[in-house]
Scaffold this motif. Structure first.
Motif, PDB file in Angstrom:
ATOM      1  N   GLY A 126      -7.698   6.140  66.804  1.00  0.00           N
ATOM      2  CA  GLY A 126      -8.171   5.818  68.201  1.00  0.00           C
ATOM      3  C   GLY A 126      -9.459   6.613  68.425  1.00  0.00           C
ATOM      4  O   GLY A 126     -10.106   6.213  69.409  1.00  0.00           O
ATOM      5  N   ASP A 127      -9.817   7.483  67.609  1.00  0.00           N
ATOM      6  CA  ASP A 127     -11.128   8.464  67.998  1.00  0.00           C
ATOM      7  C   ASP A 127     -12.105   7.475  67.544  1.00  0.00           C
ATOM      8  O   ASP A 127     -13.448   7.497  68.299  1.00  0.00           O
ATOM      9  CB  ASP A 127     -11.243   9.702  67.041  1.00  0.00           C
ATOM     10  N   ILE A 128     -12.034   6.382  66.926  1.00  0.00           N
ATOM     11  CA  ILE A 128     -13.234   5.344  66.507  1.00  0.00           C
ATOM     12  C   ILE A 128     -12.982   4.074  67.347  1.00  0.00           C
ATOM     13  O   ILE A 128     -13.988   3.683  67.889  1.00  0.00           O
ATOM     14  CB  ILE A 128     -13.047   5.062  65.019  1.00  0.00           C
ATOM     15  N   TRP A 129     -11.834   3.574  67.359  1.00  0.00           N
ATOM     16  CA  TRP A 129     -11.641   2.194  67.962  1.00  0.00           C
ATOM     17  C   TRP A 129     -10.729   2.154  69.320  1.00  0.00           C
ATOM     18  O   TRP A 129     -10.362   1.057  69.838  1.00  0.00           O
ATOM     19  CB  TRP A 129     -10.549   1.473  67.196  1.00  0.00           C
ATOM     20  N   GLY A 130     -10.518   3.549  69.882  1.00  0.00           N
ATOM     21  CA  GLY A 130      -9.769   3.591  71.089  1.00  0.00           C
ATOM     22  C   GLY A 130     -10.324   3.355  72.364  1.00  0.00           C
ATOM     23  O   GLY A 130     -11.731   2.782  72.214  1.00  0.00           O
ATOM     24  N   GLY A 131      -9.968   3.807  73.478  1.00  0.00           N
ATOM     25  CA  GLY A 131     -10.784   3.559  74.855  1.00  0.00           C
ATOM     26  C   GLY A 131     -11.874   4.666  74.945  1.00  0.00           C
ATOM     27  O   GLY A 131     -12.723   4.669  74.074  1.00  0.00           O
ATOM     28  N   SER A 132     -11.636   4.898  75.994  1.00  0.00           N
ATOM     29  CA  SER A 132     -12.924   5.948  76.667  1.00  0.00           C
ATOM     30  C   SER A 132     -13.041   7.132  75.761  1.00  0.00           C
ATOM     31  O   SER A 132     -12.006   7.727  75.513  1.00  0.00           O
ATOM     32  CB  SER A 132     -12.272   6.386  78.182  1.00  0.00           C
ATOM     33  N   GLY A 133     -14.201   7.404  75.497  1.00  0.00           N
ATOM     34  CA  GLY A 133     -14.490   8.508  74.642  1.00  0.00           C
ATOM     35  C   GLY A 133     -14.584   8.133  72.929  1.00  0.00           C
ATOM     36  O   GLY A 133     -15.003   8.969  72.292  1.00  0.00           O
ATOM     37  N   SER A 134     -14.082   6.941  72.819  1.00  0.00           N
ATOM     38  CA  SER A 134     -14.420   6.540  71.437  1.00  0.00           C
ATOM     39  C   SER A 134     -15.569   6.353  70.965  1.00  0.00           C
ATOM     40  O   SER A 134     -16.508   5.980  71.865  1.00  0.00           O
ATOM     41  CB  SER A 134     -13.150   5.593  70.942  1.00  0.00           C
ATOM     42  N   VAL A 135     -15.778   6.250  69.574  1.00  0.00           N
ATOM     43  CA  VAL A 135     -17.125   5.646  69.123  1.00  0.00           C
ATOM     44  C   VAL A 135     -17.402   4.597  69.603  1.00  0.00           C
ATOM     45  O   VAL A 135     -18.656   4.296  69.932  1.00  0.00           O
ATOM     46  CB  VAL A 135     -17.042   5.976  67.489  1.00  0.00           C
ATOM     47  N   VAL A 136     -16.442   3.494  69.562  1.00  0.00           N
ATOM     48  CA  VAL A 136     -16.939   2.023  69.871  1.00  0.00           C
ATOM     49  C   VAL A 136     -17.130   2.037  71.585  1.00  0.00           C
ATOM     50  O   VAL A 136     -17.684   1.037  72.013  1.00  0.00           O
ATOM     51  CB  VAL A 136     -15.882   0.912  69.689  1.00  0.00           C
ATOM     52  N   ASP A 137     -16.839   3.169  72.186  1.00  0.00           N
ATOM     53  CA  ASP A 137     -17.028   3.126  73.662  1.00  0.00           C
ATOM     54  C   ASP A 137     -18.407   3.691  74.309  1.00  0.00           C
ATOM     55  O   ASP A 137     -18.806   3.616  75.286  1.00  0.00           O
ATOM     56  CB  ASP A 137     -15.732   3.688  74.432  1.00  0.00           C
ATOM     57  N   LEU A 138     -19.103   4.455  73.332  1.00  0.00           N
ATOM     58  CA  LEU A 138     -20.242   5.258  73.577  1.00  0.00           C
ATOM     59  C   LEU A 138     -21.431   4.272  73.871  1.00  0.00           C
ATOM     60  O   LEU A 138     -21.599   3.058  73.391  1.00  0.00           O
ATOM     61  CB  LEU A 138     -20.721   5.978  72.365  1.00  0.00           C
ATOM     62  N   TYR A 139     -22.277   4.885  74.729  1.00  0.00           N
ATOM     63  CA  TYR A 139     -23.766   4.269  74.895  1.00  0.00           C
ATOM     64  C   TYR A 139     -24.464   5.452  74.720  1.00  0.00           C
ATOM     65  O   TYR A 139     -24.412   6.559  74.957  1.00  0.00           O
ATOM     66  CB  TYR A 139     -23.645   3.717  76.568  1.00  0.00           C
ATOM     67  N   LEU A 140     -25.715   4.849  74.302  1.00  0.00           N
ATOM     68  CA  LEU A 140     -26.523   6.002  73.470  1.00  0.00           C
ATOM     69  C   LEU A 140     -27.847   6.289  74.441  1.00  0.00           C
ATOM     70  O   LEU A 140     -27.897   5.304  75.413  1.00  0.00           O
ATOM     71  CB  LEU A 140     -27.016   5.466  72.159  1.00  0.00           C
ATOM     72  N   ASN A 141     -28.777   7.066  74.069  1.00  0.00           N
ATOM     73  CA  ASN A 141     -30.091   7.309  74.958  1.00  0.00           C
ATOM     74  C   ASN A 141     -30.750   6.137  75.318  1.00  0.00           C
ATOM     75  O   ASN A 141     -31.494   6.090  76.455  1.00  0.00           O
ATOM     76  CB  ASN A 141     -30.581   8.559  74.435  1.00  0.00           C
ATOM     77  N   SER A 142     -30.888   5.291  74.295  1.00  0.00           N
ATOM     78  CA  SER A 142     -31.792   4.138  74.339  1.00  0.00           C
ATOM     79  C   SER A 142     -31.437   2.776  74.140  1.00  0.00           C
ATOM     80  O   SER A 142     -30.119   2.834  73.692  1.00  0.00           O
ATOM     81  CB  SER A 142     -33.243   4.246  73.746  1.00  0.00           C
ATOM     82  N   LYS A 143     -31.596   1.715  74.802  1.00  0.00           N
ATOM     83  CA  LYS A 143     -31.117   0.495  74.380  1.00  0.00           C
ATOM     84  C   LYS A 143     -31.070   0.013  73.080  1.00  0.00           C
ATOM     85  O   LYS A 143     -30.020  -0.524  72.425  1.00  0.00           O
ATOM     86  CB  LYS A 143     -31.854  -0.707  75.262  1.00  0.00           C
ATOM     87  N   GLU A 144     -32.220   0.466  72.508  1.00  0.00           N
ATOM     88  CA  GLU A 144     -32.584   0.195  70.909  1.00  0.00           C
ATOM     89  C   GLU A 144     -31.310   1.064  70.097  1.00  0.00           C
ATOM     90  O   GLU A 144     -30.918   0.418  69.195  1.00  0.00           O
ATOM     91  CB  GLU A 144     -33.793   0.656  70.576  1.00  0.00           C
TER      92      GLU A 144
END
Length: 113
Positions: free
Chosen positions: A47-65
């Protein structure tokens, strides 16, 4: 398996550059590959990778690129998992959704650097 680990390393590097604590999760997955296959699979499919809030797949990074780059790496990771006989339906569903998101964004899908 080397391509899968390389993909994880690219994700870890991008998360570190964006000062995301989830980089540590990816580091643990990479480290476990050489010591404990069961732990490796548990962490890789966890779940740390594929889970919901706070998981890797749920992240947004500093720039769109960078955000699109992360999504591409996740898509690449799922492909590498499948090549290596690691099938996880949730990961596949996420990869499909990310591909659609990227296509709608007008950037296009490219899992390469």
């Amino acid at each position: 398996m080397n391509n899968l680990i390389n993909c994880l390393q690219k994700i870890e590097k991008l998360l570190k550059e964006n000062k995301k604590p989830q980089a540590e999760v990816i580091r643990k997955v990479i480290e476990s590959k050489t010591t404990d296959r069961e732990l490796f699979l548990s962490l890789l499919l966890g779940g740390d990778i594929w889970g919901g809030s706070g998981s890797v797949v749920d992240l947004y990074l500093n720039s769109k690129e960078e955000d699109i780059q992360l999504k591409n790496y996740i898509i690449e990771l799922v492909k590498e998992m499948e090549i290596n006989g690691i099938f996880y339906e949730r990961a596949k569903e996420i990869a499909v959704a990310l591909e659609k998101f990227i296509l709608r964004s007008g950037v296009g899908v490219s899992a390469k650097e």
